[in-house]
Design an enzyme around this catalytic site. Structure first.
Site, mmCIF file in Angstrom:
data_model
loop_
_atom_site.group_PDB
_atom_site.id
_atom_site.type_symbol
_atom_site.label_atom_id
_atom_site.label_comp_id
_atom_site.label_asym_id
_atom_site.label_seq_id
_atom_site.Cartn_x
_atom_site.Cartn_y
_atom_site.Cartn_z
ATOM 1 N N THR A 26 2.221 4.879 -7.056
ATOM 2 C CA THR A 26 3.055 5.999 -6.596
ATOM 3 C C THR A 26 4.181 5.439 -5.736
ATOM 4 O O THR A 26 3.942 4.652 -4.820
ATOM 5 C CB THR A 26 2.244 7.007 -5.761
ATOM 6 N N ASN A 28 6.354 5.711 -2.918
ATOM 7 C CA ASN A 28 6.416 6.499 -1.680
ATOM 8 C C ASN A 28 7.855 6.651 -1.200
ATOM 9 O O ASN A 28 8.569 5.661 -1.065
ATOM 10 C CB ASN A 28 5.584 5.821 -0.590
ATOM 11 N N GLU A 77 4.948 11.201 -2.928
ATOM 12 C CA GLU A 77 4.653 9.994 -3.718
ATOM 13 C C GLU A 77 4.664 10.281 -5.209
ATOM 14 O O GLU A 77 3.627 10.572 -5.791
ATOM 15 C CB GLU A 77 3.261 9.463 -3.360
HETATM 16 P P1 ADP Z 1 2.411 1.614 -2.080
HETATM 17 O O1 ADP Z 1 1.213 1.952 -1.259
HETATM 18 O O2 ADP Z 1 3.286 0.570 -1.449
HETATM 19 O O3 ADP Z 1 3.174 2.854 -2.459
HETATM 20 P P2 ADP Z 1 1.437 1.583 -4.805
HETATM 21 O O4 ADP Z 1 0.179 0.928 -5.253
HETATM 22 O O5 ADP Z 1 1.441 3.084 -4.764
HETATM 23 O O6 ADP Z 1 1.829 0.943 -3.413
HETATM 24 O O7 ADP Z 1 2.602 1.063 -5.763
HETATM 25 C C1 ADP Z 1 3.851 1.676 -5.661
HETATM 26 C C2 ADP Z 1 5.006 0.811 -6.153
HETATM 27 O O8 ADP Z 1 4.808 0.420 -7.507
HETATM 28 C C3 ADP Z 1 6.294 1.616 -6.173
HETATM 29 O O9 ADP Z 1 6.929 1.593 -4.901
HETATM 30 C C4 ADP Z 1 7.111 0.920 -7.241
HETATM 31 O O10 ADP Z 1 7.884 -0.118 -6.664
HETATM 32 C C5 ADP Z 1 6.061 0.335 -8.173
HETATM 33 N N1 ADP Z 1 5.895 1.034 -9.454
HETATM 34 C C6 ADP Z 1 5.779 0.406 -10.649
HETATM 35 N N2 ADP Z 1 5.619 1.294 -11.650
HETATM 36 C C7 ADP Z 1 5.631 2.531 -11.102
HETATM 37 C C8 ADP Z 1 5.516 3.852 -11.655
HETATM 38 N N3 ADP Z 1 5.341 4.067 -12.970
HETATM 39 N N4 ADP Z 1 5.594 4.903 -10.790
HETATM 40 C C9 ADP Z 1 5.754 4.689 -9.474
HETATM 41 N N5 ADP Z 1 5.860 3.470 -8.891
HETATM 42 C C10 ADP Z 1 5.809 2.378 -9.695
HETATM 43 MG MG MG Z 2 2.269 4.575 -3.345
#
Ligand code: ADP
Ligand code: MG
Length: 146
Positions: A26, A28, A77
């Site tokens: 997601t 954020n 998110e």
């Molecule tokens: P965080 O806790 O930092 O948000 P996540 O595990 O939720 O970590 O991963 C989010 C990150 O993954 C996003 O900020 C983006 O850079 C990347 N990302 C890659 N593919 C997607 C997608 N399909 N949708 C949203 N974010 C994605």
């Molecule tokens: Mg996230």
């Protein structure tokens, strides 16, 4: 809220727990940039379109405190329904919020949480393909109307 509603903010680091691990990252949004507008919105799962670097994708988003993870601050998110080769932290992301799927809730296990998200994704995909919204997914310019 009055929908559709356009949110625009840069993508920041979240807690890094959960989503990517579950195969459902997601993006954020920076809540300082989102501002207080979402404070009055019901916590829950929403669907809409996201624009990243000029391209438009279907998205499903948690707007709330993620009760399973017991966050204290409300976050927005979106999960974009697309596979990206790389992360896009720091990029500007627009999220055109089109509709509401369900209220936020906690789950007894991570498996149940993941199953609920998978179902939310299908609800979002179907809703956004309906004639009312489908056009907005073609290009960002369609969001301005006309
Ligand atoms: P965080 O806790 O930092 O948000 P996540 O595990 O939720 O970590 O991963 C989010 C990150 O993954 C996003 O900020 C983006 O850079 C990347 N990302 C890659 N593919 C997607 C997608 N399909 N949708 C949203 N974010 C994605
Ligand atoms: Mg996230």
């Amino acid at each position: 809220p009055q929908l559709p509603f356009l949110l625009k903010a840069s993508v920041v680091k979240g807690f890094g727990r959960g989503s990517k691990l579950l195969g459902i990252p997601t993006a954020n949004l920076n809540m300082d940039q989102v501002g207080p507008v979402v404070d009055s919105w019901p916590n829950g799962i929403y669907y809409g379109f996201s624009c990243l670097k000029g391209d438009v994708y279907k998205a499903v988003a948690s707007i709330g405190t993620n009760p399973y993870f017991k966050n204290s601050q409300k976050t927005v998110e979106p999960h974009l329904l697309h596979e990206f080769p790389d992360d896009f932290y720091g990029e500007e992301l627009k999220f055109l919020v089109c509709g509401y799927v369900r209220p936020e809730r906690s789950f007894a296990s991570l498996e149940e949480l993941v199953a609920a998200i998978r179902s939310d994704i299908e609800v979002a995909r179907t809703a956004l393909e309906a004639p009312g919204w489908r056009m907005l997914g073609t290009r960002e310019a369609a969001w301005a109307g006309g």
